[in-house]
Design a protein around this motif. Sequence first.
Motif, PDB file in Angstrom:
ATOM      1  N   GLU A  22      41.020   8.589 -23.389  1.00 58.91           N
ATOM      2  CA  GLU A  22      41.072  10.048 -23.502  1.00 58.91           C
ATOM      3  C   GLU A  22      42.326  10.571 -22.823  1.00 58.91           C
ATOM      4  N   GLY A  27      40.423  15.666 -21.378  1.00 60.93           N
ATOM      5  CA  GLY A  27      39.611  14.655 -22.049  1.00 60.93           C
ATOM      6  C   GLY A  27      39.501  14.885 -23.544  1.00 60.93           C
ATOM      7  N   ARG A  31      34.318  17.054 -25.734  1.00 60.15           N
ATOM      8  CA  ARG A  31      33.677  17.391 -24.454  1.00 60.15           C
ATOM      9  C   ARG A  31      33.461  18.897 -24.340  1.00 60.15           C
ATOM     10  N   SER A  54      35.119   5.437 -20.138  1.00 56.42           N
ATOM     11  CA  SER A  54      36.301   6.232 -20.487  1.00 56.42           C
ATOM     12  C   SER A  54      37.432   5.962 -19.507  1.00 56.42           C
ATOM     13  N   ALA A  56      41.393   7.769 -18.728  1.00 54.31           N
ATOM     14  CA  ALA A  56      42.333   8.841 -19.063  1.00 54.31           C
ATOM     15  C   ALA A  56      43.747   8.278 -19.020  1.00 54.31           C
TER      16      ALA A  56
END
Length: 158
Positions: A22, A27, A31, A54, A56
């Motif tokens: 993400e 994100g 979301r 997840s 980032a």
Amino acid sequence: MLAGPYCTLLLRELGARVLKVETPHGGDDSRHFGPWLPSGDSAYFETLNAGKESIALDLKKEEDMCTLHSLLAKADVLVENYRPGVMDRMGLGWEEIHKKYPRLCYASISGCGVGHSRPARSPPGHVPWRRPMASRSTDHAPLLQIWPDGSRSDAERI
């Protein structure tokens, strides 16, 4: 917005470890889609991403791209559903990835055709608005209309 997350949800349900990449700037867009759970989280996001991990990454930064490549070196499957051409512009298209990671299965999901190669490949696409443009594979599938009172009727075929 649905095809990639649903594909990886199925892989997760079959036992795969799924790592979702993400953006660090808010994100995944989903979301921020309602409806909302009592916790304040998106029910849409949570439903499609249950059991996934997840990370980032800003893929415009060299350090984060290096992190992605270290993950790809150990991965079995890469699933992407960007607009056609986006992965190529980032140096992550099939040709580049296959040279570096020949054993990696590359799943490229497009609303406009296999391998992003059909004539109408440029616009992003999702099933509801693409269905009328689809090939013969859906010519025999009836459309279903659902009315506000809850009744339903078969609509004309495409």
